[in-house]
Design an enzyme around this catalytic site. Sequence first.
Site, PDB file in Angstrom:
ATOM      1  N   VAL A  50       0.834  -1.200   0.000  1.00 23.45           N
ATOM      2  CA  VAL A  50       0.000   0.000   0.000  1.00 23.45           C
ATOM      3  C   VAL A  50       0.870   1.252   0.000  1.00 23.45           C
ATOM      4  CG1 VAL A  50      -1.765   1.296   1.269  1.00 23.45           C
ATOM      5  CG2 VAL A  50      -1.885  -1.199   1.188  1.00 23.45           C
ATOM      6  N   CYS A  51       1.968   1.220   0.731  1.00 28.24           N
ATOM      7  CA  CYS A  51       2.816   2.399   0.917  1.00 28.24           C
ATOM      8  C   CYS A  51       3.257   3.059  -0.395  1.00 28.24           C
ATOM      9  CB  CYS A  51       4.034   2.050   1.768  1.00 28.24           C
ATOM     10  SG  CYS A  51       3.614   1.455   3.421  1.00 28.24           S
ATOM     11  N   PRO A  52       3.767   2.306  -1.373  1.00 31.19           N
ATOM     12  CA  PRO A  52       4.239   2.989  -2.576  1.00 31.19           C
ATOM     13  C   PRO A  52       3.116   3.665  -3.363  1.00 31.19           C
ATOM     14  CG  PRO A  52       4.345   0.615  -2.892  1.00 31.19           C
ATOM     15  CD  PRO A  52       4.025   0.859  -1.445  1.00 31.19           C
TER      16      PRO A  52
END
Length: 179
Positions: A50-52
């Site tokens: 999810v972070c990128p």
Amino acid sequence: MLTVGKPFPQFNLKAAVSNDINDGFADIANDTYKGKWLVVFAWPKDFTFVCPTEIAEFGRLNEEFQDRDAQVLGMSTDSEFVHLNWRRSHEDLRDLPFPMLSDIKRELSQELGILDDAEGVCLRATFIVDPDGIVRHVSVNDLSVGRNPHEIVRILDALQTDELCPCNWQKGEDTLEAA
């Protein structure tokens, strides 16, 4: 957790600022961008899923933030070297226009109150800090749910009016008059 109206903590952190091992690092502190609004957003871990998506979207919106005299600062508890390697290896992160702060000692994360108790990593927290160093907005998402960087731009616009802004207000729309 640190909330609206409080001073943002003092910090001085290493950051990955480019993809070059020779000059890809810098020390970033509160006064590095003195006189600007800061948009500080934290994510749990590098090399995840999810972070990128969030980080890349903040990168795509960087000019929007710059047009509002705001500096974006991303942060996790990973080292600046991990940030550098992630930038180099992930196509969507290669050209990030903002620093990726390393809070490896978890000092800033602890002061902000955004460490997940179970995982020991940052929650998906976002802070908008005014040019005087005062927190004007805080939002936090669960580890599994990405945030909406477009909403952060909208909130920044509303804060910069210094007026009453109704629900779903967009830049250019009328603000509210106090009766």
